[in-house]
Design an enzyme around this catalytic site. Structure first.
Site, PDB file in Angstrom:
ATOM      1  N   ARG A 157       0.729  -1.152   0.081  1.00 54.24           N
ATOM      2  CA  ARG A 157      -0.014  -0.113  -0.025  1.00 54.24           C
ATOM      3  C   ARG A 157       0.804   1.326  -0.011  1.00 54.24           C
ATOM      4  O   ARG A 157       0.068   2.451   0.072  1.00 54.24           O
ATOM      5  CB  ARG A 157      -1.002  -0.004   1.074  1.00 54.24           C
ATOM      6  CG  ARG A 157      -2.048  -1.115   1.198  1.00 54.24           C
ATOM      7  CD  ARG A 157      -3.208  -0.698   1.857  1.00 54.24           C
ATOM      8  NE  ARG A 157      -2.853  -0.774   3.379  1.00 54.24           N
ATOM      9  CZ  ARG A 157      -3.815  -0.305   4.117  1.00 54.24           C
ATOM     10  NH1 ARG A 157      -4.936  -0.183   3.955  1.00 54.24           N
ATOM     11  NH2 ARG A 157      -3.433   0.001   5.375  1.00 54.24           N
ATOM     12  N   ASP A 158       2.041   1.303  -0.024  1.00 53.83           N
ATOM     13  CA  ASP A 158       2.971   2.463   0.015  1.00 53.83           C
ATOM     14  C   ASP A 158       4.216   2.233  -0.584  1.00 53.83           C
ATOM     15  O   ASP A 158       5.194   2.690  -0.425  1.00 53.83           O
ATOM     16  CB  ASP A 158       3.106   2.921   1.164  1.00 53.83           C
ATOM     17  CG  ASP A 158       3.590   4.501   1.328  1.00 53.83           C
ATOM     18  OD1 ASP A 158       3.361   5.256   0.327  1.00 53.83           O
ATOM     19  OD2 ASP A 158       4.090   4.893   2.327  1.00 53.83           O
ATOM     20  N   LEU A 159       4.071   1.483  -1.954  1.00 50.08           N
ATOM     21  CA  LEU A 159       5.234   1.243  -2.874  1.00 50.08           C
ATOM     22  C   LEU A 159       5.675   2.638  -3.328  1.00 50.08           C
ATOM     23  O   LEU A 159       4.873   3.290  -3.999  1.00 50.08           O
ATOM     24  CB  LEU A 159       5.071   0.229  -3.949  1.00 50.08           C
ATOM     25  CG  LEU A 159       5.353  -1.125  -3.506  1.00 50.08           C
ATOM     26  CD1 LEU A 159       4.733  -2.220  -4.554  1.00 50.08           C
ATOM     27  CD2 LEU A 159       6.574  -1.447  -3.136  1.00 50.08           C
ATOM     28  N   THR A 165       1.200   7.283  -0.282  1.00 48.39           N
ATOM     29  CA  THR A 165       1.686   8.265  -0.613  1.00 48.39           C
ATOM     30  C   THR A 165       1.066   8.532  -1.932  1.00 48.39           C
ATOM     31  O   THR A 165       1.110   7.889  -2.978  1.00 48.39           O
ATOM     32  CB  THR A 165       3.207   8.068  -1.096  1.00 48.39           C
ATOM     33  OG1 THR A 165       3.909   7.917   0.154  1.00 48.39           O
ATOM     34  CG2 THR A 165       3.986   9.376  -1.481  1.00 48.39           C
TER      35      THR A 165
END
Length: 170
Positions: A20-22, A67
């Protein structure tokens, strides 16, 4: 390198973990002997998929997690996400690597979110006219507006990217 990131992501997904935040900042290049190997970092906002109540308690409802520039449309809209949201992020990373720019921009955080939720990105070839159509197609598929149009798995995306690389090298 991106193919190796996808390999690591496939292993993560095999354990039902959605990152969920690559983003580039969460991919560390480590030296292992003479090789440079990417490592996926920061699983602080990851989600473990499944129906188990103990697992789902780890997620805060109604909070924007991730992000913005790398979030999939379903993340931005607060809809149900699955492993294909991580593939969207890899598509954004590839877009950025090839073009030197993010696919969605805006004057502020909210403008970026609106663009992701409602608009399509410029084709990669608009910013890099010489981009190979095969690579552009991989990026486009990874960033399909609907999750159902994306690769079905990190492994499937890795295979497509590897096939493209091998085709270019032969």
């Amino acid at each position: 390198m991106v193919a190796t990131v996808l390999e690591a992501l496939a292993a993560t997904h095999a354990h039902d973990v959605l990152h969920r935040d690559l983003k580039p900042e969460n991919i560390f290049l480590a030296r292992e002997g003479s090789a440079v190997v990417p490592k996926i970092l920061d699983f602080g906002v990851s989600k473990i998929l499944g129906d188990d109540a103990e697992r789902t308690k780890m997620i805060r409802t109604g909070v924007l997690i991730g992000t913005p520039a790398y979030m999939s449309p379903e993340q931005v809209m607060g809809a149900t996400v699955d492993l294909r949201s991580d593939l969207w992020a890899v598509g954004v990373i590839l877009y950025e690597l090839v073009s030197g720019r993010l696919p969605f921009d805006g004057k502020n955080y909210n403008a970026v979110l609106v663009r992701i939720a409602t608009g399509d990105t410029d084709p990669l070839s608009m910013h890099v006219p010489t981009v190979d159509p095969g690579l552009a197609a991989i990026v486009e598929r990874a960033m399909a507006r609907k999750a159902s149009g994306r690769f079905s798995s990190a492994e499937a995306m890795r295979e497509a990217l590897t096939d493209w690389i091998e085709g270019r090298c032969s």
